[in-house]
Enzyme design. Structure first.
Site: not given
Ligand code: RB5
Length: 148
Positions: A8, A65, A67, A98, A133
């Site tokens: 994203d 993304c 995080t 694993h 595993h």
């Molecule tokens: C977008 O702002 C952010 O929420 C997305 O990239 C991601 O981190 C969601 O888990």
């Protein structure tokens, strides 16, 4: 090996760096979007990337993304996907050894590009160990089946 990439807006720059890096290493890289830093929802991109991986035997995917967490949550809803959000080298390696993870999720706002490229290298270079595993992974598949 083919590596499918998806991101994203929060992971766009990282995806672009991964594309260049993995391409230079000789991997076939297929970009499932997004194509800019404009805000976009991550779930459809996760789904598209995961379905591509599942339809191409032996391929792997990397989703980025902000995080790495939203992408991993969405990816793990797709039957047959084992997605791991990783920020450290040990996890990126052992989720292949694993867990036979087929999707690596990275946070573009969590780790630097240098670390991310190393984690991607470890992920795509490491083979699943199998053996003890496998029955654990089979149990995960059983959970998927029991949901239908
Ligand atoms: C977008 O702002 C952010 O929420 C997305 O990239 C991601 O981190 C969601 O888990």
């Amino acid at each position: 090996m083919t590596v499918y990439l998806g991101a994203d807006h929060g992971g766009f720059e990282l995806k672009e760096a991964l594309k260049k890096h993995l391409d230079a290493e000789g991997y076939k890289v297929i970009d499932c979007g997004t194509d800019s830093t404009q805000s976009v929802d991550y779930a459809p991109i996760a789904e598209k990337t995961c379905l591509s991986v599942l339809s191409d035997d032996g391929s792997l995917g990397i989703l980025c993304c902000g995080t790495g967490i939203g992408m991993s949550m969405a990816a793990n809803k797709v039957n047959g996907i084992r997605a791991a959000a990783c920020s450290d080298h040990f996890s990126a390696k052992y989720t292949r050894l694993h867990n036979n993870a087929n999707i690596l999720c990275l946070g573009g706002r969590v780790i630097g590009i240098g670390t991310a490229l190393e984690l991607a290298d470890l992920f795509v270079d490491t083979k699943y160990e199998g053996g003890r595993h496998q029955h654990r992974l089979d149990m995960i598949t059983e959970i998927e089946k029991s949901q239908h």
